[in-house]
Design a protein around this motif. Sequence first.
Motif, PDB file in Angstrom:
ATOM      1  N   GLY A   1     -12.752   8.093  -5.398  1.00 30.27           N
ATOM      2  CA  GLY A   1     -12.825   8.533  -4.012  1.00 30.27           C
ATOM      3  C   GLY A   1     -11.538   9.263  -3.644  1.00 30.27           C
ATOM      4  O   GLY A   1     -11.130  10.210  -4.321  1.00 30.27           O
ATOM      5  N   ARG A   2     -10.883   8.784  -2.605  1.00 26.19           N
ATOM      6  CA  ARG A   2      -9.631   9.422  -2.184  1.00 26.19           C
ATOM      7  C   ARG A   2      -8.406   8.689  -2.732  1.00 26.19           C
ATOM      8  O   ARG A   2      -7.280   9.006  -2.370  1.00 26.19           O
ATOM      9  CB  ARG A   2      -9.557   9.496  -0.653  1.00 26.19           C
ATOM     10  N   LEU A   3      -8.616   7.713  -3.606  1.00 28.08           N
ATOM     11  CA  LEU A   3      -7.514   6.980  -4.220  1.00 28.08           C
ATOM     12  C   LEU A   3      -7.211   7.559  -5.593  1.00 28.08           C
ATOM     13  O   LEU A   3      -8.104   7.700  -6.433  1.00 28.08           O
ATOM     14  CB  LEU A   3      -7.861   5.495  -4.349  1.00 28.08           C
ATOM     15  N   ALA A   4      -5.960   7.903  -5.801  1.00 31.36           N
ATOM     16  CA  ALA A   4      -5.506   8.381  -7.104  1.00 31.36           C
ATOM     17  C   ALA A   4      -4.427   7.432  -7.612  1.00 31.36           C
ATOM     18  O   ALA A   4      -3.596   6.951  -6.845  1.00 31.36           O
ATOM     19  CB  ALA A   4      -4.950   9.799  -7.001  1.00 31.36           C
ATOM     20  N   VAL A   5      -4.469   7.161  -8.909  1.00 26.35           N
ATOM     21  CA  VAL A   5      -3.519   6.236  -9.517  1.00 26.35           C
ATOM     22  C   VAL A   5      -2.570   7.011 -10.424  1.00 26.35           C
ATOM     23  O   VAL A   5      -3.011   7.749 -11.314  1.00 26.35           O
ATOM     24  CB  VAL A   5      -4.232   5.134 -10.319  1.00 26.35           C
ATOM     25  N   LEU A   6      -1.291   6.857 -10.168  1.00 24.43           N
ATOM     26  CA  LEU A   6      -0.249   7.511 -10.939  1.00 24.43           C
ATOM     27  C   LEU A   6       0.233   6.560 -12.028  1.00 24.43           C
ATOM     28  O   LEU A   6       0.642   5.436 -11.741  1.00 24.43           O
ATOM     29  CB  LEU A   6       0.916   7.883 -10.017  1.00 24.43           C
ATOM     30  N   ALA A   7       0.155   6.996 -13.266  1.00 22.95           N
ATOM     31  CA  ALA A   7       0.584   6.157 -14.396  1.00 22.95           C
ATOM     32  C   ALA A   7       2.108   6.154 -14.460  1.00 22.95           C
ATOM     33  O   ALA A   7       2.733   7.023 -15.067  1.00 22.95           O
ATOM     34  CB  ALA A   7      -0.011   6.686 -15.691  1.00 22.95           C
ATOM     35  N   SER A   8       2.696   5.183 -13.783  1.00 23.21           N
ATOM     36  CA  SER A   8       4.155   5.080 -13.738  1.00 23.21           C
ATOM     37  C   SER A   8       4.536   3.645 -13.452  1.00 23.21           C
ATOM     38  O   SER A   8       3.916   2.972 -12.619  1.00 23.21           O
ATOM     39  CB  SER A   8       4.715   6.005 -12.657  1.00 23.21           C
ATOM     40  N   ASP A   9       5.549   3.158 -14.142  1.00 24.71           N
ATOM     41  CA  ASP A   9       6.037   1.806 -13.889  1.00 24.71           C
ATOM     42  C   ASP A   9       6.828   1.720 -12.583  1.00 24.71           C
ATOM     43  O   ASP A   9       7.057   0.618 -12.063  1.00 24.71           O
ATOM     44  CB  ASP A   9       6.924   1.342 -15.042  1.00 24.71           C
ATOM     45  N   ARG A  10       7.244   2.853 -12.060  1.00 27.51           N
ATOM     46  CA  ARG A  10       7.993   2.861 -10.803  1.00 27.51           C
ATOM     47  C   ARG A  10       7.037   2.604  -9.641  1.00 27.51           C
ATOM     48  O   ARG A  10       6.079   3.349  -9.446  1.00 27.51           O
ATOM     49  CB  ARG A  10       8.683   4.206 -10.619  1.00 27.51           C
ATOM     50  N   PRO A  11       7.251   1.567  -8.841  1.00 24.95           N
ATOM     51  CA  PRO A  11       6.347   1.292  -7.717  1.00 24.95           C
ATOM     52  C   PRO A  11       6.407   2.410  -6.672  1.00 24.95           C
ATOM     53  O   PRO A  11       7.480   2.743  -6.175  1.00 24.95           O
ATOM     54  CB  PRO A  11       6.880  -0.027  -7.144  1.00 24.95           C
ATOM     55  N   GLU A  12       5.253   2.979  -6.354  1.00 27.74           N
ATOM     56  CA  GLU A  12       5.171   4.034  -5.355  1.00 27.74           C
ATOM     57  C   GLU A  12       3.848   3.940  -4.617  1.00 27.74           C
ATOM     58  O   GLU A  12       2.820   3.558  -5.184  1.00 27.74           O
ATOM     59  CB  GLU A  12       5.287   5.425  -5.991  1.00 27.74           C
ATOM     60  N   ALA A  13       3.870   4.329  -3.345  1.00 30.80           N
ATOM     61  CA  ALA A  13       2.655   4.408  -2.542  1.00 30.80           C
ATOM     62  C   ALA A  13       2.883   5.467  -1.478  1.00 30.80           C
ATOM     63  O   ALA A  13       3.844   5.393  -0.723  1.00 30.80           O
ATOM     64  CB  ALA A  13       2.334   3.061  -1.898  1.00 30.80           C
ATOM     65  N   PHE A  14       2.016   6.468  -1.437  1.00 30.06           N
ATOM     66  CA  PHE A  14       2.132   7.507  -0.418  1.00 30.06           C
ATOM     67  C   PHE A  14       0.791   8.219  -0.270  1.00 30.06           C
ATOM     68  O   PHE A  14      -0.125   8.038  -1.082  1.00 30.06           O
ATOM     69  CB  PHE A  14       3.237   8.512  -0.765  1.00 30.06           C
ATOM     70  N   SER A  15       0.668   8.969   0.788  1.00 30.41           N
ATOM     71  CA  SER A  15      -0.528   9.790   1.008  1.00 30.41           C
ATOM     72  C   SER A  15      -0.130  11.248   1.008  1.00 30.41           C
ATOM     73  O   SER A  15       0.947  11.612   1.486  1.00 30.41           O
ATOM     74  CB  SER A  15      -1.207   9.416   2.332  1.00 30.41           C
ATOM     75  N   THR A  16      -0.988  12.083   0.450  1.00 26.63           N
ATOM     76  CA  THR A  16      -0.726  13.517   0.409  1.00 26.63           C
ATOM     77  C   THR A  16      -1.362  14.185   1.631  1.00 26.63           C
ATOM     78  O   THR A  16      -2.266  13.622   2.255  1.00 26.63           O
ATOM     79  CB  THR A  16      -1.279  14.132  -0.874  1.00 26.63           C
ATOM     80  N   PRO A  17      -0.903  15.366   1.987  1.00 30.84           N
ATOM     81  CA  PRO A  17      -1.352  15.975   3.240  1.00 30.84           C
ATOM     82  C   PRO A  17      -2.826  16.374   3.226  1.00 30.84           C
ATOM     83  O   PRO A  17      -3.344  16.820   2.199  1.00 30.84           O
ATOM     84  CB  PRO A  17      -0.469  17.227   3.359  1.00 30.84           C
TER      85      PRO A  17
END
Length: 321
Positions: free
Chosen positions: A125-141
């Motif tokens: 859907g509108r959720l994308a998962v970034l393969a990274s061990d660094r914790p991140e959460a944001f929304s794109t415009p």
Amino acid sequence: MISAALVATAAWLVSTGCAPRLARRLPPATATRLLTATAAAVAAGGTGLALLVALPWLAQLPVLVTLGPWAGAALRAGQPVSGPVAVALATAVLAGAARAAVLAVRRARAMLAVRQACADLPRAGRLAVLASDRPEAFSTPPPAGRVVLSSGLVNRLSPDELRVVLAHEESHLRHAHTWYALAAELAAAANPLLRPIARSVRDAVERWADEDAARAVADRRLAARALARTALLTGGATTAAATLASADRGMPGRVAALLGTAPRHRLLPALALSALLLTGTVAAGLAERRTDAVLDHAHRTVAATPGGGIDHGANLVKGNR
């Protein structure tokens, strides 16, 4: 004209100073809309008012005097400020417009870069998962915005905490918070006095998303705990200026607000700020009518004078004859 301009300026200055404090007494959704409207109104109104006050002098410049055409003597008689003041006002307007244009270009490039960077991420859907061990959460415009979570964050949050973060970021997308923040930033670029309002808009959209997340999980304490933990995990890291991150603004105050009761609707702060903006707008309208009257009189003087009566701005370089 000067009296009306001073009234408008005073009303806008008071509204600029009071808006952040008044907004803190309002629900964040209402505060966001009202603060953004205030920033836009003051930036546009102040720019227009500066040009109106300077226009009778600027219209005497040789490059402009024939556009009316206007009689220089009539313009001189009706100009409300001296040449140096008019030049200063025009320069301030041009500088503000340039700053806003540069910011708009930078933000557009940042938005495009973020969109391209996230285009190929695995998504549901509108959720994308970034393969990274660094914790991140944001929304794109928006449009076509996405919620982006890193695998490093997903693996560290409980399912309930993850629901809170997702609801927070979904709120950013659903209500197009990026555009509120961008509008306020552009207004502040045009008028630096609006920088506190731009910061308040950024804070307000985060509080708006916090409240939406708390309603989504029906647990304000869970929302506070999840967002605070997310902030600790991400280390307060900021994302690109084109995004809105769940943990990038005033987390201690946001947690305290979530641990309290839901914000109530209050009419008086909104009415007070609206009254100030209306006062400034009406006064600016009076100044605009006065400027129109000066230009119309100068135009009629040309029409009634044999040979056109245009002095091509000679008074600006030679003085009065």
